[in-house]
Design a protein around this motif. Structure first.
Motif, mmCIF file in Angstrom:
data_model
loop_
_atom_site.group_PDB
_atom_site.id
_atom_site.type_symbol
_atom_site.label_atom_id
_atom_site.label_comp_id
_atom_site.label_asym_id
_atom_site.label_seq_id
_atom_site.Cartn_x
_atom_site.Cartn_y
_atom_site.Cartn_z
ATOM 1 N N ILE A 402 0.851 -1.196 0.000
ATOM 2 C CA ILE A 402 0.000 0.000 0.000
ATOM 3 C C ILE A 402 0.885 1.244 0.000
ATOM 4 O O ILE A 402 1.741 1.413 0.869
ATOM 5 C CB ILE A 402 -0.940 0.003 1.223
ATOM 6 C CG1 ILE A 402 -1.925 -1.165 1.127
ATOM 7 C CG2 ILE A 402 -1.708 1.321 1.319
ATOM 8 C CD1 ILE A 402 -2.863 -1.272 2.314
ATOM 9 N N THR A 403 0.672 2.096 -0.978
ATOM 10 C CA THR A 403 1.449 3.331 -1.098
ATOM 11 C C THR A 403 0.877 4.404 -0.171
ATOM 12 O O THR A 403 -0.272 4.300 0.284
ATOM 13 C CB THR A 403 1.411 3.842 -2.540
ATOM 14 O OG1 THR A 403 0.047 4.145 -2.888
ATOM 15 C CG2 THR A 403 1.948 2.788 -3.505
ATOM 16 N N PRO A 404 1.645 5.451 0.113
ATOM 17 C CA PRO A 404 1.111 6.549 0.936
ATOM 18 C C PRO A 404 -0.147 7.174 0.344
ATOM 19 O O PRO A 404 -1.055 7.575 1.087
ATOM 20 C CB PRO A 404 2.272 7.550 0.972
ATOM 21 C CG PRO A 404 3.496 6.716 0.781
ATOM 22 C CD PRO A 404 3.087 5.622 -0.148
ATOM 23 N N GLU A 405 -0.218 7.253 -0.986
ATOM 24 C CA GLU A 405 -1.411 7.821 -1.625
ATOM 25 C C GLU A 405 -2.633 6.938 -1.370
ATOM 26 O O GLU A 405 -3.720 7.436 -1.048
ATOM 27 C CB GLU A 405 -1.179 7.967 -3.131
ATOM 28 C CG GLU A 405 -0.118 8.986 -3.522
ATOM 29 C CD GLU A 405 1.295 8.459 -3.349
ATOM 30 O OE1 GLU A 405 2.239 9.274 -3.361
ATOM 31 O OE2 GLU A 405 1.456 7.230 -3.188
ATOM 32 N N LEU A 406 -2.442 5.629 -1.512
ATOM 33 C CA LEU A 406 -3.551 4.710 -1.262
ATOM 34 C C LEU A 406 -3.920 4.688 0.220
ATOM 35 O O LEU A 406 -5.098 4.566 0.579
ATOM 36 C CB LEU A 406 -3.172 3.301 -1.732
ATOM 37 C CG LEU A 406 -4.249 2.221 -1.595
ATOM 38 C CD1 LEU A 406 -5.528 2.628 -2.306
ATOM 39 C CD2 LEU A 406 -3.734 0.887 -2.137
ATOM 40 N N GLU A 407 -2.927 4.823 1.068
ATOM 41 C CA GLU A 407 -3.192 4.879 2.510
ATOM 42 C C GLU A 407 -4.091 6.068 2.851
ATOM 43 O O GLU A 407 -5.072 5.932 3.597
ATOM 44 C CB GLU A 407 -1.871 4.987 3.266
ATOM 45 C CG GLU A 407 -2.033 5.137 4.769
ATOM 46 C CD GLU A 407 -0.712 5.405 5.467
ATOM 47 O OE1 GLU A 407 -0.728 5.615 6.690
ATOM 48 O OE2 GLU A 407 0.337 5.414 4.784
#
Length: 428
Positions: A402-407
């Motif tokens: 999970i990327t920071p954007e998706l988080e």
């Protein structure tokens, strides 16, 4: 060293003809081969290469001479006709394209061998050297051949540049091309014609047996180095040109070595190196990436485990022993110890007398992994309506990608939740 200087001085006319002809052939064929590869019609070039042999033989039988233009015209007609037959079989019968290609290849090549054998036993003295179309003989190229190579190479490159947008759309989204009004059938015929042109000219150098390699191998190698079609075309052309130059050089330094097979061997070696070492797609880079991912996942699992233990005890200042960590998560002792030492070097954990302790940086990273795990569990239970006891294993995998954007998107979608499906606190 003397041979190297003599070759690259290009003082010998035969060296010039063979070298320039090989470069033009290999580079132009590679460009056309890129489109065949992207359309998943790589075997079409092989079928055309074998189908031109009966055309060469029929042209010789009808004309009685080895006029290059007449022979190549015959090769072009049967090569183009073979593709028409493949399309007809695929469209009008239940036979799939790969089967149709195999049928056409074997039938046309068989007819060509029969005609060639008949010519060789006919007693016609003019048939001498006709078998070079079977195996190729780049060393016999002359000025007239070079002119033909140049014209065809320019034709192929100009057609590629002029119709680049249309051919690109044909390769990647044929349905959309038809929807916006592109003449898809005409573009297919154009690409077919370009392929036949490349094959017909190339058989003089490498023969019908190896011509398919000249079309597809540079394209396949270039595909490993880039995701962009213009760059792929350029790389394929450069690889093809280099293999043509290197093949001519090997043939010059070792006169008993044929040029065509060496061109194919060199481009095949380049392809193997590309398959192995190209960044992103190569085998070696893939293995390295997989090992890095496994190492990162192990690191994050250890940090998560240390954080969860501290969270459970409500105390992050007590060191944890390897034995206690193994009791809470089934990981090999060697893997845990190796991971802890690596994390220690990176400043995420510190070694204490009675165990291991998270540093401030390690606590931040461990907290994030725990947060991602619990967010994903909550997402699965709320949006996919999965039972809470069925989401742990999936979250164990997804938490690491999970990327920071998706988080951030998950947090917004779930309205910044405080608890996961198991009523555990989601750390912020």
């Amino acid at each position: 060293m003397n041979e190297f200087l003599e070759f690259f001085s290009f003082a010998d006319a035969n060296v010039r003809f063979v070298t320039i002809g090989s470069i033009l052939l290999a580079s132009s064929s590679a460009v056309v081969g890129c489109f065949s590869l992207l359309r998943k019609r790589a075997l079409v070039g092989d079928a055309v290469a074998h189908a031109v042999l009966p055309g060469v033989c029929l042209a010789f039988i009808l004309s009685g001479t080895k006029n290059p233009f007449i022979l190549l015209l015959g090769a072009f007609i049967t090569g183009w006709f073979s593709l028409v037959v493949i399309d007809f079989i695929t469209a009008r019968t239940r036979i799939k394209e790969d089967t149709a290609i195999g049928l056409v290849l074997s039938v046309f090549f068989g007819i060509g061998i029969l005609l060639l054998t008949s010519i060789q036993h006919s007693g016609n003295a003019a048939q001498s050297g006709l078998d070079k179309f079977l195996f190729g003989k780049a060393a016999s190229l002359v000025g007239e051949d070079l002119i033909v190579f140049s014209v065809v190479a320019v034709l192929l490159l100009v057609a590629t540049i002029v119709f680049y947008k249309e051919l690109m759309l044909l390769c990647f989204d044929q349905a959309y091309a038809r929807t916006i009004g592109f003449p898809v059938r005409a573009l297919e015929l154009l690409l077919t014609t370009l392929t036949v042109f490349a094959v017909v000219v190339g058989i003089q150098a490498v023969g019908v047996v190896l011509m398919a390699a000249m079309l597809i191998t540079p394209a396949a190698a270039a595909r490993f180095w880039t995701e962009k079609l213009p760059v792929m075309l350029l790389i394929a052309a450069v690889m093809g040109a280099f293999s043509g130059l290197a093949g001519a050089f090997v043939s010059y330094t070792a006169p008993s070595m044929p040029t065509g097979p060496w061109i194919v061997l060199i481009i095949s070696l380049i392809a193997i190196l590309s398959f192995a070492f190209a960044p992103g797609r190569g085998w070696v880079s893939r293995i390295i990436r997989q090992r890095r991912n496994r190492s990162r996942i192990l690191d994050e699992n250890i940090l998560k485990l240390l954080y969860q233990v501290g969270e459970l005890k409500e105390n992050f200042t007590d060191a944890q022993s390897i034995t206690e960590l193994m009791q809470r998560r089934h990981l090999p002792q060697n893997s845990i110890l190796k991971g802890l030492k690596k994390l220690q070097c990176e400043g995420f954990v510190s070694k204490q007398q009675n165990g291991w302790l998270l540093t401030e940086e390690g606590r931040i990273r461990g907290r994030r992994v725990v947060r991602l795990h619990r967010l994903w569990e909550l997402y699965l239970t709320q949006y996919l309506e999965l039972p809470s006891d069925h989401v742990h294993e999936d979250a164990e995998t997804i938490e690491h990608i999970i990327t920071p954007e998706l988080e951030e998107k998950l947090m917004e979608e779930l309205n910044y939740p405080a608890l996961d499906p198991h009523q555990s606190k989601i750390p912020l």
